[in-house]
Design an enzyme around this catalytic site. Structure first.
Site, PDB file in Angstrom:
ATOM      1  N   GLY A  30       4.132 -26.842   2.922  1.00  0.00           N
ATOM      2  CA  GLY A  30       5.186 -25.894   2.577  1.00  0.00           C
ATOM      3  C   GLY A  30       6.549 -26.456   2.914  1.00  0.00           C
ATOM      4  O   GLY A  30       7.444 -25.739   3.384  1.00  0.00           O
ATOM      5  N   ALA A  31       6.729 -27.761   2.642  1.00  0.00           N
ATOM      6  CA  ALA A  31       7.933 -28.462   3.090  1.00  0.00           C
ATOM      7  C   ALA A  31       9.017 -28.536   2.026  1.00  0.00           C
ATOM      8  O   ALA A  31      10.042 -29.179   2.254  1.00  0.00           O
ATOM      9  CB  ALA A  31       7.570 -29.880   3.538  1.00  0.00           C
ATOM     10  N   TYR A  38      -0.438  -9.863   3.240  1.00  0.00           N
ATOM     11  CA  TYR A  38       0.292 -10.894   3.970  1.00  0.00           C
ATOM     12  C   TYR A  38       0.004 -10.797   5.466  1.00  0.00           C
ATOM     13  O   TYR A  38      -0.264 -11.798   6.134  1.00  0.00           O
ATOM     14  CB  TYR A  38       1.790 -10.740   3.710  1.00  0.00           C
ATOM     15  CG  TYR A  38       2.652 -11.735   4.449  1.00  0.00           C
ATOM     16  CD1 TYR A  38       2.675 -13.074   4.084  1.00  0.00           C
ATOM     17  CD2 TYR A  38       3.453 -11.324   5.515  1.00  0.00           C
ATOM     18  CE1 TYR A  38       3.468 -13.987   4.768  1.00  0.00           C
ATOM     19  CE2 TYR A  38       4.256 -12.226   6.197  1.00  0.00           C
ATOM     20  CZ  TYR A  38       4.263 -13.559   5.821  1.00  0.00           C
ATOM     21  OH  TYR A  38       5.044 -14.457   6.505  1.00  0.00           O
ATOM     22  N   SER A  63       3.284 -14.970  11.912  1.00  0.00           N
ATOM     23  CA  SER A  63       4.333 -13.959  11.742  1.00  0.00           C
ATOM     24  C   SER A  63       3.975 -12.720  12.547  1.00  0.00           C
ATOM     25  O   SER A  63       2.790 -12.389  12.709  1.00  0.00           O
ATOM     26  CB  SER A  63       4.485 -13.591  10.270  1.00  0.00           C
ATOM     27  OG  SER A  63       5.343 -12.471  10.118  1.00  0.00           O
ATOM     28  N   SER A  82      11.012 -26.233   0.963  1.00  0.00           N
ATOM     29  CA  SER A  82      12.183 -25.394   1.229  1.00  0.00           C
ATOM     30  C   SER A  82      11.971 -24.654   2.544  1.00  0.00           C
ATOM     31  O   SER A  82      10.947 -24.820   3.206  1.00  0.00           O
ATOM     32  CB  SER A  82      12.410 -24.391   0.085  1.00  0.00           C
ATOM     33  OG  SER A  82      11.307 -23.488  -0.002  1.00  0.00           O
ATOM     34  N   GLY A  83      12.947 -23.851   2.913  1.00  0.00           N
ATOM     35  CA  GLY A  83      12.805 -22.937   4.038  1.00  0.00           C
ATOM     36  C   GLY A  83      12.512 -23.612   5.363  1.00  0.00           C
ATOM     37  O   GLY A  83      13.060 -24.664   5.702  1.00  0.00           O
ATOM     38  N   ILE A  84      11.632 -22.980   6.141  1.00  0.00           N
ATOM     39  CA  ILE A  84      11.306 -23.452   7.472  1.00  0.00           C
ATOM     40  C   ILE A  84      10.744 -24.870   7.434  1.00  0.00           C
ATOM     41  O   ILE A  84      11.095 -25.711   8.267  1.00  0.00           O
ATOM     42  CB  ILE A  84      10.303 -22.497   8.138  1.00  0.00           C
ATOM     43  CG1 ILE A  84      10.949 -21.140   8.405  1.00  0.00           C
ATOM     44  CG2 ILE A  84       9.763 -23.079   9.442  1.00  0.00           C
ATOM     45  CD1 ILE A  84       9.962 -20.079   8.839  1.00  0.00           C
ATOM     46  N   GLY A  85       9.863 -25.148   6.481  1.00  0.00           N
ATOM     47  CA  GLY A  85       9.245 -26.462   6.409  1.00  0.00           C
ATOM     48  C   GLY A  85      10.252 -27.567   6.199  1.00  0.00           C
ATOM     49  O   GLY A  85      10.212 -28.610   6.870  1.00  0.00           O
TER      50      GLY A  85
END
Length: 271
Positions: free
Chosen positions: A13-14, A162, A136, A16-19
């Protein structure tokens, strides 16, 4: 954080975002980051962003976690490329707004957020020194039944599905510490972060971009980076973290019997 360089750090999951934020931070420290993403164009753009920030173009691998065969291929590629994976950041995840079933026959959220990461880790665990799972606080909405991983499809509610997958993330990290004591395992809550999760819904996406109290991806990635770099003596194996501190999660995310049942169900699902 410890001053460490040259380690191999695989981040799913790299794109965008946290990754992506974690990749930039870790590459800036000298780690050899390896990006994993679903979309080739976004993955290429993420690799270019890491290069622009650090001067080094990271390796990248494409895999769609909605297809377990993609995960198996990814594991083969990683095994061929790296004898040791110092850190595996199981960060890939999504909120699915409508009920969907994967080609493997599982509800999309539980597969993309848990089963695919479980499979990847099982196939690589003998080469991994440390695993960090992006969970989460939404696990509180979870209603996991290991006897039926497709249970969310019965009366589909996106946040419940989720939350169930995030509940599975925390249980997985805890059970991994018991199953594989030679591999450090952690789960963490990044806070509520501005992400691409809701891009399929324009109104929610608009609100996510503008809500004042949401964390930036860089802020959300801080605990991931810390767990990936901190001295193991300062960490609690199998624990759930928030803001660089271990937190006590509810029984639904820590019960060893439930974690063991999920492990067995996950093994059956990937077999």
């Amino acid at each position: 954080m410890e001053e460490v360089t040259g380690r191999v750090v695989v981040i799913t999951g790299a794109s965008s975002g946290i990754g992506l934020s974690a990749a930039v931070a870790l590459a800036s420290r000298g780690d050899q980051v390896v990006l994993v993403g679903r979309d080739p164009a976004r993955l290429s753009a993420a690799a270019a962003e890491v290069r622009d920030a650090t001067g080094t173009l990271p390796a990248s691998f494409r895999a769609d976690f909605a297809a377990l065969d993609d995960v198996r291929t990814l594991a083969e590629q990683l095994r061929s490329a790296y004898d040791t994976i110092h850190v595996l950041a199981n960060n890939a995840g999504a909120i699915v707004l409508h009920p969907a079933t994967t080609v493997d026959g599982y509800e999309l959220t539980i597969q993309a957020n848990h089963l695919a990461s479980f499979l990847l880790t099982v196939l690589l665990h003998d080469r991994i020194e440390r695993m960090v799972v992006t969970a989460s606080g939404a696990y509180r909405w979870g209603d996991l039944d290991p006897r039926d991983l497709n249970r969310p499809l019965e009366r589909y509610f996106p946040l419940r599905a989720y939350g169930t997958s995030k509940q599975a993330n925390i249980l997985f990290a805890g059970e991994a510490a018991r199953q594989w004591p030679g591999m450090l395992s952690f789960a963490f809550h990044p806070g509520v972060v501005r992400t691409r999760f809701y891009n399929d819904n324009r109104l929610i996406a608009w609100g996510m971009k503008r809500a004042p109290l949401l964390r930036s991806p860089e802020r959300g990635a801080e605990t991931l980076v810390w767990l990936a770099t901190a001295d193991p003596a300062r960490l609690v194996n199998g624990a759930y973290y928030y803001d660089k501190k271990p937190r006590r999660a509810a029984a639904k995310a820590t019960d060893p019997a439930l974690a063991g049942a999920l492990w067995k169900a996950s093994e059956q699902a990937i077999s």
